[in-house]
Structures are given as structure tokens and as C-alpha cells.
Design a protein around this motif. Structure first.
Motif, PDB file in Angstrom:
ATOM      1  N   ILE A  63       0.967  -1.156   0.030  1.00  0.00           N
ATOM      2  CA  ILE A  63       0.092  -0.087  -0.123  1.00  0.00           C
ATOM      3  C   ILE A  63       0.882   1.300   0.146  1.00  0.00           C
ATOM      4  O   ILE A  63       0.647   2.152  -0.752  1.00  0.00           O
ATOM      5  CB  ILE A  63      -0.933   0.071   0.960  1.00  0.00           C
ATOM      6  N   ALA A  64       2.137   1.153   0.812  1.00  0.00           N
ATOM      7  CA  ALA A  64       2.836   2.423   0.983  1.00  0.00           C
ATOM      8  C   ALA A  64       3.441   2.865  -0.558  1.00  0.00           C
ATOM      9  O   ALA A  64       3.539   3.776  -0.951  1.00  0.00           O
ATOM     10  CB  ALA A  64       3.950   2.251   1.948  1.00  0.00           C
ATOM     11  N   VAL A  65       3.766   1.872  -1.360  1.00  0.00           N
ATOM     12  CA  VAL A  65       4.256   1.931  -2.754  1.00  0.00           C
ATOM     13  C   VAL A  65       3.143   2.563  -3.527  1.00  0.00           C
ATOM     14  O   VAL A  65       3.347   3.406  -4.354  1.00  0.00           O
ATOM     15  CB  VAL A  65       4.824   0.681  -3.126  1.00  0.00           C
ATOM     16  N   MET A  66       1.958   2.127  -3.397  1.00  0.00           N
ATOM     17  CA  MET A  66       1.068   2.429  -4.044  1.00  0.00           C
ATOM     18  C   MET A  66       0.797   3.766  -3.786  1.00  0.00           C
ATOM     19  O   MET A  66       0.180   4.830  -4.897  1.00  0.00           O
ATOM     20  CB  MET A  66      -0.341   1.635  -4.000  1.00  0.00           C
ATOM     21  N   ILE A  67       0.633   4.422  -2.748  1.00  0.00           N
ATOM     22  CA  ILE A  67       0.458   5.781  -2.232  1.00  0.00           C
ATOM     23  C   ILE A  67       1.615   6.611  -2.973  1.00  0.00           C
ATOM     24  O   ILE A  67       1.227   7.602  -3.516  1.00  0.00           O
ATOM     25  CB  ILE A  67       0.467   5.773  -0.581  1.00  0.00           C
ATOM     26  N   ALA A  68       2.923   6.045  -2.706  1.00  0.00           N
ATOM     27  CA  ALA A  68       3.820   7.049  -3.398  1.00  0.00           C
ATOM     28  C   ALA A  68       3.821   7.039  -4.699  1.00  0.00           C
ATOM     29  O   ALA A  68       4.235   8.155  -5.287  1.00  0.00           O
ATOM     30  CB  ALA A  68       5.361   6.221  -2.970  1.00  0.00           C
ATOM     31  N   ASP A  69       3.309   6.084  -5.535  1.00  0.00           N
ATOM     32  CA  ASP A  69       3.154   6.084  -6.972  1.00  0.00           C
ATOM     33  C   ASP A  69       1.885   6.810  -7.389  1.00  0.00           C
ATOM     34  O   ASP A  69       1.764   7.073  -8.481  1.00  0.00           O
ATOM     35  CB  ASP A  69       3.130   4.667  -7.516  1.00  0.00           C
ATOM     36  N   GLY A  70       1.188   6.921  -6.288  1.00  0.00           N
ATOM     37  CA  GLY A  70      -0.340   7.785  -6.688  1.00  0.00           C
ATOM     38  C   GLY A  70      -1.354   6.911  -7.361  1.00  0.00           C
ATOM     39  O   GLY A  70      -2.221   7.542  -7.837  1.00  0.00           O
ATOM     40  N   THR A  71      -1.019   5.694  -7.365  1.00  0.00           N
ATOM     41  CA  THR A  71      -2.112   4.741  -7.928  1.00  0.00           C
ATOM     42  C   THR A  71      -2.989   4.226  -6.826  1.00  0.00           C
ATOM     43  O   THR A  71      -4.057   3.259  -7.070  1.00  0.00           O
ATOM     44  CB  THR A  71      -1.313   3.621  -8.419  1.00  0.00           C
ATOM     45  N   PHE A  72      -2.830   4.805  -5.469  1.00  0.00           N
ATOM     46  CA  PHE A  72      -3.891   4.272  -4.432  1.00  0.00           C
ATOM     47  C   PHE A  72      -5.184   5.002  -4.327  1.00  0.00           C
ATOM     48  O   PHE A  72      -5.068   6.343  -4.486  1.00  0.00           O
ATOM     49  CB  PHE A  72      -3.289   4.234  -2.949  1.00  0.00           C
ATOM     50  N   SER A  73      -6.239   4.308  -4.307  1.00  0.00           N
ATOM     51  CA  SER A  73      -7.494   5.350  -4.506  1.00  0.00           C
ATOM     52  C   SER A  73      -8.349   5.049  -3.451  1.00  0.00           C
ATOM     53  O   SER A  73      -8.492   3.772  -3.063  1.00  0.00           O
ATOM     54  CB  SER A  73      -8.206   4.883  -5.860  1.00  0.00           C
ATOM     55  N   THR A  74      -8.913   5.934  -2.663  1.00  0.00           N
ATOM     56  CA  THR A  74      -9.844   5.801  -1.465  1.00  0.00           C
ATOM     57  C   THR A  74     -11.138   5.871  -2.013  1.00  0.00           C
ATOM     58  O   THR A  74     -12.233   5.709  -1.174  1.00  0.00           O
ATOM     59  CB  THR A  74      -9.497   6.761  -0.569  1.00  0.00           C
TER      60      THR A  74
END
Length: 43
Positions: free
Chosen positions: A31-42
């Protein structure tokens, strides 16, 4: 547009030490990598 997501790896590691396997560090890292990449969506 940038979200104000924050991650706290030290706190997560501390929880893992206290609580054991229920606090999975691997999923946290994914999840941390997805947040850093901007691919994590809430949404």
C-alpha cells in the motif's frame, strides 16, 4: 490533484512487534508503494 496521504513505517513495525502476524508488514509495504506512486485510490 494530490492527496495528503501519510504513512508511518516505524509505527507499523512497532505494532507488528507487539501484535504479531495479524499486523502484516507486507501488505503495508504494498500500500505504501501505491500511495507513493499515486495509484492508491480511496474512492
Amino acid at each position: 490533484m494530490r492527496d495528503n496521504n501519510e504513512i508511518y513505517p516505524i509505527s507499523k513495525t512497532h505494532k507488528r512487534i507487539l501484535n504479531g502476524p495479524e499486523d502484516d508488514v507486507r501488505s503495508f509495504c504494498e500500500i505504501a508503494v501505491m500511495i507513493a506512486d499515486g495509484t492508491f485510490s480511496t474512492s
